[in-house]
Design a protein around this motif. Structure first.
Motif, PDB file in Angstrom:
ATOM      1  N   PHE A  84      -1.933   7.369   5.359  1.00 52.72           N
ATOM      2  CA  PHE A  84      -1.941   8.708   5.937  1.00 52.72           C
ATOM      3  C   PHE A  84      -3.321   9.340   5.751  1.00 52.72           C
ATOM      4  O   PHE A  84      -3.878   9.932   6.679  1.00 52.72           O
ATOM      5  CB  PHE A  84      -0.866   9.586   5.287  1.00 52.72           C
ATOM      6  CG  PHE A  84      -0.912  11.004   5.756  1.00 52.72           C
ATOM      7  CD1 PHE A  84      -0.307  11.366   6.953  1.00 52.72           C
ATOM      8  CD2 PHE A  84      -1.579  11.980   5.032  1.00 52.72           C
ATOM      9  CE1 PHE A  84      -0.371  12.671   7.415  1.00 52.72           C
ATOM     10  CE2 PHE A  84      -1.657  13.286   5.494  1.00 52.72           C
ATOM     11  CZ  PHE A  84      -1.046  13.633   6.679  1.00 52.72           C
ATOM     12  N   ALA A  85      -3.889   9.220   4.545  1.00 45.50           N
ATOM     13  CA  ALA A  85      -5.179   9.843   4.247  1.00 45.50           C
ATOM     14  C   ALA A  85      -6.286   9.269   5.128  1.00 45.50           C
ATOM     15  O   ALA A  85      -7.147  10.004   5.621  1.00 45.50           O
ATOM     16  CB  ALA A  85      -5.524   9.659   2.770  1.00 45.50           C
ATOM     17  N   GLN A  86      -6.253   7.955   5.342  1.00 49.46           N
ATOM     18  CA  GLN A  86      -7.263   7.346   6.218  1.00 49.46           C
ATOM     19  C   GLN A  86      -7.161   7.946   7.624  1.00 49.46           C
ATOM     20  O   GLN A  86      -8.146   8.394   8.205  1.00 49.46           O
ATOM     21  CB  GLN A  86      -7.073   5.822   6.289  1.00 49.46           C
ATOM     22  CG  GLN A  86      -8.096   5.158   7.212  1.00 49.46           C
ATOM     23  CD  GLN A  86      -7.819   3.676   7.481  1.00 49.46           C
ATOM     24  OE1 GLN A  86      -6.713   3.194   7.267  1.00 49.46           O
ATOM     25  NE2 GLN A  86      -8.827   2.968   7.956  1.00 49.46           N
ATOM     26  N   ALA A  87      -5.937   7.971   8.150  1.00 48.11           N
ATOM     27  CA  ALA A  87      -5.721   8.455   9.521  1.00 48.11           C
ATOM     28  C   ALA A  87      -6.020   9.950   9.629  1.00 48.11           C
ATOM     29  O   ALA A  87      -6.700  10.395  10.561  1.00 48.11           O
ATOM     30  CB  ALA A  87      -4.274   8.178   9.934  1.00 48.11           C
ATOM     31  N   ASN A  88      -5.546  10.719   8.658  1.00 50.86           N
ATOM     32  CA  ASN A  88      -5.727  12.174   8.693  1.00 50.86           C
ATOM     33  C   ASN A  88      -7.202  12.561   8.567  1.00 50.86           C
ATOM     34  O   ASN A  88      -7.696  13.412   9.301  1.00 50.86           O
ATOM     35  CB  ASN A  88      -4.903  12.804   7.566  1.00 50.86           C
ATOM     36  CG  ASN A  88      -4.926  14.321   7.604  1.00 50.86           C
ATOM     37  OD1 ASN A  88      -4.747  14.913   8.660  1.00 50.86           O
ATOM     38  ND2 ASN A  88      -5.164  14.943   6.457  1.00 50.86           N
TER      39      ASN A  88
ATOM     40  N   ALA B  81       0.835  -1.203   0.000  1.00 53.05           N
ATOM     41  CA  ALA B  81       0.000   0.000   0.000  1.00 53.05           C
ATOM     42  C   ALA B  81       0.868   1.250   0.000  1.00 53.05           C
ATOM     43  O   ALA B  81       1.868   1.313   0.707  1.00 53.05           O
ATOM     44  CB  ALA B  81      -0.916   0.007   1.216  1.00 53.05           C
ATOM     45  N   ARG B  82       0.470   2.241  -0.782  1.00 47.31           N
ATOM     46  CA  ARG B  82       1.198   3.498  -0.837  1.00 47.31           C
ATOM     47  C   ARG B  82       0.928   4.265   0.449  1.00 47.31           C
ATOM     48  O   ARG B  82      -0.221   4.374   0.893  1.00 47.31           O
ATOM     49  CB  ARG B  82       0.732   4.290  -2.056  1.00 47.31           C
ATOM     50  CG  ARG B  82       0.813   3.435  -3.318  1.00 47.31           C
ATOM     51  CD  ARG B  82       0.331   4.189  -4.504  1.00 47.31           C
ATOM     52  NE  ARG B  82       1.203   5.337  -4.712  1.00 47.31           N
ATOM     53  CZ  ARG B  82       1.022   6.216  -5.670  1.00 47.31           C
ATOM     54  NH1 ARG B  82       0.009   6.086  -6.491  1.00 47.31           N
ATOM     55  NH2 ARG B  82       1.851   7.214  -5.804  1.00 47.31           N
ATOM     56  N   GLY B  83       2.005   4.800   1.008  1.00 43.42           N
ATOM     57  CA  GLY B  83       1.908   5.444   2.312  1.00 43.42           C
ATOM     58  C   GLY B  83       0.822   6.493   2.422  1.00 43.42           C
ATOM     59  O   GLY B  83       0.159   6.608   3.450  1.00 43.42           O
TER      60      GLY B  83
ATOM     61  N   TYR C   7      -3.035  15.316  -0.069  1.00 41.48           N
ATOM     62  CA  TYR C   7      -2.425  15.535  -1.387  1.00 41.48           C
ATOM     63  C   TYR C   7      -1.062  16.209  -1.252  1.00 41.48           C
ATOM     64  O   TYR C   7      -0.122  15.864  -1.961  1.00 41.48           O
ATOM     65  CB  TYR C   7      -3.349  16.350  -2.306  1.00 41.48           C
ATOM     66  CG  TYR C   7      -4.501  15.518  -2.802  1.00 41.48           C
ATOM     67  CD1 TYR C   7      -4.284  14.454  -3.691  1.00 41.48           C
ATOM     68  CD2 TYR C   7      -5.790  15.741  -2.361  1.00 41.48           C
ATOM     69  CE1 TYR C   7      -5.324  13.658  -4.122  1.00 41.48           C
ATOM     70  CE2 TYR C   7      -6.845  14.946  -2.791  1.00 41.48           C
ATOM     71  CZ  TYR C   7      -6.603  13.908  -3.668  1.00 41.48           C
ATOM     72  OH  TYR C   7      -7.638  13.112  -4.090  1.00 41.48           O
ATOM     73  N   LEU C   8      -0.970  17.165  -0.328  1.00 42.57           N
ATOM     74  CA  LEU C   8       0.341  17.793  -0.084  1.00 42.57           C
ATOM     75  C   LEU C   8       1.297  16.753   0.488  1.00 42.57           C
ATOM     76  O   LEU C   8       2.475  16.698   0.132  1.00 42.57           O
ATOM     77  CB  LEU C   8       0.194  18.959   0.894  1.00 42.57           C
ATOM     78  CG  LEU C   8      -0.595  20.147   0.365  1.00 42.57           C
ATOM     79  CD1 LEU C   8      -0.657  21.242   1.404  1.00 42.57           C
ATOM     80  CD2 LEU C   8       0.055  20.680  -0.905  1.00 42.57           C
ATOM     81  N   PHE C   9       0.759  15.921   1.372  1.00 41.82           N
ATOM     82  CA  PHE C   9       1.582  14.845   1.930  1.00 41.82           C
ATOM     83  C   PHE C   9       2.025  13.897   0.813  1.00 41.82           C
ATOM     84  O   PHE C   9       3.184  13.499   0.738  1.00 41.82           O
ATOM     85  CB  PHE C   9       0.804  14.079   3.002  1.00 41.82           C
ATOM     86  CG  PHE C   9       1.552  12.887   3.524  1.00 41.82           C
ATOM     87  CD1 PHE C   9       2.503  13.044   4.517  1.00 41.82           C
ATOM     88  CD2 PHE C   9       1.340  11.621   3.001  1.00 41.82           C
ATOM     89  CE1 PHE C   9       3.230  11.955   4.993  1.00 41.82           C
ATOM     90  CE2 PHE C   9       2.063  10.525   3.458  1.00 41.82           C
ATOM     91  CZ  PHE C   9       3.010  10.695   4.456  1.00 41.82           C
ATOM     92  N   ALA C  10       1.085  13.533  -0.070  1.00 40.29           N
ATOM     93  CA  ALA C  10       1.388  12.573  -1.140  1.00 40.29           C
ATOM     94  C   ALA C  10       2.453  13.132  -2.085  1.00 40.29           C
ATOM     95  O   ALA C  10       3.358  12.411  -2.509  1.00 40.29           O
ATOM     96  CB  ALA C  10       0.114  12.230  -1.915  1.00 40.29           C
TER      97      ALA C  10
ATOM     98  N   GLU D 245       3.322   7.017 -10.518  1.00 44.15           N
ATOM     99  CA  GLU D 245       3.126   6.902  -9.074  1.00 44.15           C
ATOM    100  C   GLU D 245       3.661   8.120  -8.316  1.00 44.15           C
ATOM    101  O   GLU D 245       3.493   8.213  -7.113  1.00 44.15           O
ATOM    102  CB  GLU D 245       3.770   5.614  -8.542  1.00 44.15           C
ATOM    103  CG  GLU D 245       3.006   4.374  -9.002  1.00 44.15           C
ATOM    104  CD  GLU D 245       3.610   3.067  -8.522  1.00 44.15           C
ATOM    105  OE1 GLU D 245       2.883   2.054  -8.573  1.00 44.15           O
ATOM    106  OE2 GLU D 245       4.788   3.025  -8.140  1.00 44.15           O
ATOM    107  N   VAL D 246       4.317   9.010  -9.047  1.00 40.47           N
ATOM    108  CA  VAL D 246       4.744  10.256  -8.419  1.00 40.47           C
ATOM    109  C   VAL D 246       3.549  11.214  -8.474  1.00 40.47           C
ATOM    110  O   VAL D 246       2.949  11.398  -9.524  1.00 40.47           O
ATOM    111  CB  VAL D 246       5.952  10.870  -9.160  1.00 40.47           C
ATOM    112  CG1 VAL D 246       6.346  12.195  -8.533  1.00 40.47           C
ATOM    113  CG2 VAL D 246       7.126   9.910  -9.144  1.00 40.47           C
ATOM    114  N   ILE D 247       3.194  11.797  -7.314  1.00 40.81           N
ATOM    115  CA  ILE D 247       2.080  12.749  -7.285  1.00 40.81           C
ATOM    116  C   ILE D 247       2.660  14.123  -7.616  1.00 40.81           C
ATOM    117  O   ILE D 247       3.475  14.654  -6.865  1.00 40.81           O
ATOM    118  CB  ILE D 247       1.401  12.773  -5.897  1.00 40.81           C
ATOM    119  CG1 ILE D 247       1.023  11.352  -5.430  1.00 40.81           C
ATOM    120  CG2 ILE D 247       0.180  13.690  -5.907  1.00 40.81           C
ATOM    121  CD1 ILE D 247       0.007  10.638  -6.262  1.00 40.81           C
TER     122      ILE D 247
END
Lengths: 189, 189
Positions: free
Chosen positions: A110-114, A104-106, B108-111, B72-74
Motif C-alpha cells: 500500500f505504501a509503495q502504491a500510495n 509481504a505485509r500489506g 501509517y493510518l492504513f497500517a 507486527e501490530v502497528i
C-alpha cells in the motif's frame, strides 16, 4: 513446444519493451530455454542486461518529485511524468515480511502504491483522500514489485484519480484506485 | 451556554462510557469549563483518570493476537475479541509525519487499521484481500489515533468483512472496510 529462434527473439524484443524489469531468468522460463540462450539472444539483439536497463531508466531525464521528500517515496523512483504517470520498484526484504510466513505485509505494498500516487502529483502538497485497493496475490520475500501509476481522471484542478498496478514478473499482485488532491501552500491549515 | 453541574456530570458519564480515551482537556473544552472542574467531577463520580483507564483496559482479559506476532501490530492493542472486535492506539510521532507539513503519512493510518483488522481474526494466518478506505481529515503530529475494528459480516468460514474507524478526540479521521481471509496451516503455498 519450443519456438524457433527467430520467433523467440521477436517475442524477446516485445517482452522487454513492455516490461523492462523482466529478468533473463523469467524470460528463459517463458520460452522454455536456458538462461544462457536468453543472454546470447540479448547480446545479438543489443538489449542491455537487467541492471543496465534499470540504471538507464533511473538516470533518465524524468520529473523531480515535488510533493514528497525523495526519502518519503517507498521504493525507488524509476520514472515520473507530473500529473500523468510514474513507476517505482520495491524489492521485498526481510523487514517487509511477516516473520512466520515470509509474505509481504500489506501496508508496504500500500505504501509503495500510495506514495507513488502522491509523488506524481505536480504540487507542493498532495494528500490521499480515499483508495480502493486489492491485494491480488501474496508477495514473497525477495520478489521485486514494480508499481506503475497513471492519472486516469482529473476530476477538478485539485483532484486526480490515479490507478496503480503493481506487478511481480509481469503478474499483477496489487491494484488500486487512489483519489488524491493537491493543496496550494496558502490553503494549508 | 454553560450547562448545570448535574447535566454536565450526566454528559461526562455518557461521554467516558462511549469513548474511554477522552481526556480531561477535551472534556473541559466540550463543556466550556476548566480542566480542574472536570477532574473534580471525575473524582465525585469515581471515574479514574486517563492513564488509569487505558492501563485498566490494556490489562483486561482480552484475547491474544494469533495471526500476527505482537510486534507486527502497528499501534498498541487495547482490546481484542476474536472474530468480533478490537481497539488499538497509535500516537503520531515524528517518524510518522511528512517532514514539511507534519501531517501523518497515509500508510501509517492504513497500517494501524489493516494490522488491527488482521489481528482480530482467529487464525494462524490471515491476509487482507481488499480494502476500501477514506482519509477523512489530516492527522497531525502528537495526535492519538484510536482505531476500532468490528466484524460486520462473515461472508464464509474463511472470509470476514471488517469495518475500521479511527478517531482523534472522538472525531473520525480514517475509515475503511477490509475484506480479510484466513488460511489454515495446510493451505499455505
Amino acid at each position: 513446444m519450443r519456438m524457433s529462434k527467430q520467433e523467440r527473439q521477436r517475442q524477446l524484443i516485445l517482452a522487454f519493451k513492455e516490461d523492462p524489469f523482466l529478468t533473463d531468468e523469467e524470460m528463459a522460463k517463458r520460452c522454455l530455454v536456458s538462461v544462457q540462450t536468453i543472454r546470447l539472444d540479448r547480446m545479438e539483439l543489443g538489449i542491455p542486461e537487467y541492471r543496465e536497463r534499470i540504471k538507464h531508466m533511473a538516470e533518465g531525464n524524468f520529473d523531480r518529485v515535488r510533493s514528497l521528500s525523495p526519502d518519503e517515496v517507498i521504493g525507488e523512483m524509476i520514472d515520473l511524468q507530473w500529473d500523468r504517470s510514474g513507476i517505482s520498484l520495491l524489492e521485498i526484504r526481510q523487514e517487509h515480511v511477516f516473520s512466520r510466513t515470509k509474505i509481504a505485509r500489506g501496508h508496504y505494498l500500500f505504501a509503495q502504491a500510495n506514495s507513488l500516487a502522491v509523488a506524481i502529483v505536480d504540487a507542493e502538497i498532495a494528500l490521499t483522500r480515499s483508495a480502493n485497493i486489492r491485494f491480488v496475490r501474496p508477495v514473497h520475500l525477495g520478489e521485486r514489485c514494480i508499481a506503475q501509476a497513471k492519472v486516469i481522471e482529473q476530476k477538478s484542478a485539485s483532484r486526480l484519480q490515479i490507478q496503480v498496478m503493481t506487478k511481480v514478473s509481469g503478474e499483477i499482485v496489487f491494484q488500486g484506485i487512489f483519489d488524491v488532491y493537491r493543496l496550494e501552500e496558502n490553503e494549508r491549515t
